[in-house]
Write an enzyme that holds these catalytic residues in place. Structure first.
Site, short mmCIF file in Angstrom:
data_model
loop_
_atom_site.label_atom_id
_atom_site.label_comp_id
_atom_site.label_asym_id
_atom_site.label_seq_id
_atom_site.Cartn_x
_atom_site.Cartn_y
_atom_site.Cartn_z
N GLY A 33 -31.31 -5.65 14.07
CA GLY A 33 -30.24 -5.05 13.58
C GLY A 33 -29.99 -3.72 13.93
O GLY A 33 -30.42 -3.16 15.04
N HIS A 36 -25.73 -1.23 17.89
CA HIS A 36 -24.85 -0.08 18.39
C HIS A 36 -24.25 -0.70 19.70
O HIS A 36 -24.16 -1.89 20.09
CB HIS A 36 -25.73 1.00 18.94
CG HIS A 36 -27.11 0.75 19.44
ND1 HIS A 36 -26.82 0.24 20.93
CD2 HIS A 36 -28.26 0.83 19.06
CE1 HIS A 36 -28.41 -0.04 21.02
NE2 HIS A 36 -29.02 0.38 20.15
N HIS A 39 -26.25 -2.90 22.04
CA HIS A 39 -26.33 -4.54 21.58
C HIS A 39 -25.11 -5.22 22.07
O HIS A 39 -25.21 -6.36 22.45
CB HIS A 39 -26.52 -4.38 20.02
CG HIS A 39 -28.05 -4.05 19.77
ND1 HIS A 39 -27.98 -2.76 19.15
CD2 HIS A 39 -29.26 -4.49 19.90
CE1 HIS A 39 -29.37 -2.51 18.74
NE2 HIS A 39 -30.19 -3.55 19.20
N LYS A 178 -33.27 -0.77 28.76
CA LYS A 178 -34.01 0.39 28.21
C LYS A 178 -35.35 0.03 27.86
O LYS A 178 -36.24 0.82 27.87
CB LYS A 178 -33.03 0.70 26.88
CG LYS A 178 -33.81 1.96 26.47
CD LYS A 178 -32.94 2.49 25.23
CE LYS A 178 -33.26 1.83 23.97
NZ LYS A 178 -34.68 1.89 23.45
N ASP A 179 -35.54 -1.16 27.28
CA ASP A 179 -36.85 -1.70 26.87
C ASP A 179 -37.51 -2.40 28.05
O ASP A 179 -37.78 -3.65 28.12
CB ASP A 179 -36.74 -2.42 25.67
CG ASP A 179 -36.31 -1.86 24.46
OD1 ASP A 179 -36.86 -0.80 23.99
OD2 ASP A 179 -35.35 -2.15 23.80
N VAL A 205 -27.26 1.35 28.21
CA VAL A 205 -25.65 1.85 27.68
C VAL A 205 -25.96 3.12 27.22
O VAL A 205 -26.99 3.29 26.36
CB VAL A 205 -25.08 0.92 26.67
CG1 VAL A 205 -24.00 1.49 26.26
CG2 VAL A 205 -24.89 -0.43 27.19
N SER A 214 -29.70 4.17 21.33
CA SER A 214 -30.80 3.30 20.68
C SER A 214 -30.90 3.31 18.90
O SER A 214 -30.11 4.21 18.63
CB SER A 214 -32.35 4.09 20.64
OG SER A 214 -33.43 3.65 19.95
N SER A 215 -31.13 2.36 18.33
CA SER A 215 -31.18 2.48 16.90
C SER A 215 -31.76 3.62 16.29
O SER A 215 -31.40 4.13 15.30
CB SER A 215 -31.74 1.20 16.18
OG SER A 215 -31.14 -0.11 16.70
N ARG A 216 -32.72 3.93 16.91
CA ARG A 216 -33.43 5.11 16.22
C ARG A 216 -32.76 6.59 16.42
O ARG A 216 -33.33 7.59 16.12
CB ARG A 216 -34.86 5.44 17.00
CG ARG A 216 -35.73 4.43 16.44
CD ARG A 216 -37.34 4.21 17.17
NE ARG A 216 -38.31 3.70 16.13
CZ ARG A 216 -38.57 2.43 16.88
NH1 ARG A 216 -38.10 1.98 18.09
NH2 ARG A 216 -39.53 1.72 16.04
#
Length: 536
Positions: A33, A36, A39, A178-179, A205, A214-216
């Protein structure tokens, strides 16, 4: 767009869809979830590749350590649902932790989505990894990089990804570069467990500043976001050093660490150069190296990486049948001083072998067996391209009309496709090639330095084909019939479930109706000189 929160509903939906369309392609984008643009790029790629796109939204408690941000991890389901709908997602699977792992003490909470969401937020204290069947990736891959400071993290990732792949059985699953450590582990997992899924890596991205999305990033202040850009600058500076000719780990890491040290608020956790597939440390980059960094900015932990490639450029030329790809690719390779990889010849070679051995192309299982015991050899010199199969030179034999008439059928078989994609990528390990086909730039070499989409009208391709057949036993075929045949071939190639023909988003289209071969070559050479800095 549908939303499912239970395994029973998910399975029911997928079973109904696959019953209606047996060869249905399903693309899975697993997320936690807080969606961004990164995703959304995965969703866009999945949308291009598949008939159905599924996004899973699940904040996995198994991959968070006791002191990590599980409770505070960003959650905005309604915003995620809206973004998925706008991106053309077919359905979302958003289970609770109870639904995914089971928890008898929480069964009474199954009566509402809100209650299940609350159960998920508190699930970390309720679910113990030791009580579950575990998926344990190789320790050599989980104990390095992020694994040093996040023990058990990748075991939790592997467990939930295996569950999702088992439940959904997607054709392809999409993960962000990224991961990179997670990506390498999941690829290894799928390979070792013989899971029938293709793991697709998608580029990082970035925000305008270069900061990896990143979500963070939501945790960062505006000032911290600027400070965090030191990570991207570190990767870029190391990449420049690498491009100048120093392929050593020592040089790349020294430059990266020095750049981060210049930003006191960024606390570097690690900077490492490893093999992108095995994650083993590298001293010198022979073909490719993953330069990965992790750091804290305030209380937020960020990661980033870049692939350093020690290879010559790859030029990918795609386009419909009859557009002149083989002729153009061979001559372009010669003009650029690169090798010529005729991927069409590979498919033709396997088609020839099936015909020679009387293996029915309609029998996919028999073809899969045949391919498994086949080996190809190539001379990639554009002046004298040669292809052998099982030791026999078939360079001329594969151009027969019989082979030509069956090669599209052969190319649509998944086992053939996978075998040859692996072969093509192997040939491109050190670069220095010009390759042509239907999906070279979109799938085989998505990181090719130059992508060309070579095309021409049906009428022009039919006219060219008529000239080719002038002195053959098909010389009496009408132009009208040729146009029908080529239009039908286009439709088959662009709609087939396996490797459909399409133009890559970053490909340059060259329409050749009014161009000679020499003019097309000149354009390709010009683009190459303009876009690619030659490497030694």
């Amino acid at each position: 767009m549908r939303l499912f929160t239970t395994i029973a509903a998910l399975r029911c939906y997928l079973n109904l869809q696959k019953s209606a369309v047996p060869d249905l392609t399903v693309g899975l984008v697993p997320t936690m979830g807080a969606l961004h643009s990164g995703h959304l790029s995965l969703i866009q790629r999945a949308r291009q590749d598949n008939a159905i796109v599924l996004v899973s939204i699940f904040v996995n408690p198994l991959q968070f350590g006791p002191t990590e941000d599980f409770q505070d991890y960003p959650r905005n389901f309604e915003q995620d649902r809206l973004l998925c709908e706008q991106a053309g997602v077919d359905f979302i699977f958003a289970p609770s932790a109870t639904e995914m792992f089971g928890n008898p003490a929480s069964d009474s909470l199954r009566d509402s989505f809100a209650a299940r969401a609350q159960t998920q937020k508190t699930a970390q204290t309720q679910i113990q990894l030791s009580s579950l069947t575990q998926v344990v990736p190789p320790p050599a891959m989980t104990s390095v990089l992020c694994g040093k400071s996040r023990p058990g993290h990748f075991q939790g990732v592997a467990t939930i990804v295996t569950k999702l792949l088992s439940l959904i059985e997607p054709t392809k699953a999409y993960f962000g570069q990224k991961d990179a450590q997670q990506l390498a582990i999941i690829r290894k997992l799928a390979l070792d467990l013989n899971l029938p899924v293709e793991i697709v890596a998608c580029p990082i991205v970035r925000e305008e500043s270069g900061l990896a999305m990143s979500s963070r990033n939501q945790y960062l202040t505006t000032e911290q976001k600027q400070q965090a850009c030191a990570l991207y600058r570190a990767l870029q500076q190391a990449s420049k050093s690498f491009a100048s000719g120093d392929r050593t780990s020592a040089a790349a890491l020294a430059i990266a660490r020095a750049e981060v040290a210049g930003e006191p608020e960024v606390k570097l956790e690690y900077a490492e150069l490893v093999d992108p597939d095995t994650l083993m440390p590298l001293q010198v980059v022979e073909t490719a190296g993953l330069l990965a960094v992790a750091a804290r900015v305030g209380s937020t932990r960020l990661i980033d990486n870049i692939i350093l490639r020690n290879r010559r450029p790859i030029v990918a030329i795609d386009g419909p049948a009859g557009a002149g790809k083989s002729t153009v690719t061979r001559q372009a390779a010669k003009a650029l001083g690169l090798f010529y990889l005729d991927t069409g010849a590979m498919y033709r070679a396997l088609t020839w072998l099936a015909l020679k051995t009387d293996t029915p192309i309609s029998d996919e299982c028999a073809i899969a067996e045949l391919v498994s015991y086949s080996y190809l050899e190539y001379n990639l010199d554009p002046a004298s391209f040669i292809v052998k199969i099982n030791g026999e030179d078939v360079t001329e034999a594969i151009r027969s009309l019989e082979v030509t008439s069956r090669v599209s059928e052969m190319a649509a078989i998944p086992a053939v496709r996978q075998f040859l994609v692996d072969e093509q990528r192997r040939c491109g390990t050190k670069g220095g090639i010009v390759a042509e086909g239907r999906d070279i730039g979109t799938n085989v070499f998505p990181d090719a330095e130059l992508k060309i989409f070579l095309t021409a009208s049906v009428q022009e391709r039919s006219r060219r084909r008529m000239l080719e057949l002038k002195d053959t036993d098909r010389a009496n075929i009408s132009l009208e019939q040729l146009e029908k045949d080529i239009a039908l071939r286009d439709e088959k190639d662009s709609t087939r479930l396996v490797a459909p023909l399409r133009k890559a988003a970053d490909a340059v289209e060259i329409q050749t109706d009014n161009l000679s071969v020499d003019e097309v070559i000149d354009r390709i050479v010009g683009l190459y000189k303009q876009r690619i800095r030659p490497k030694s």
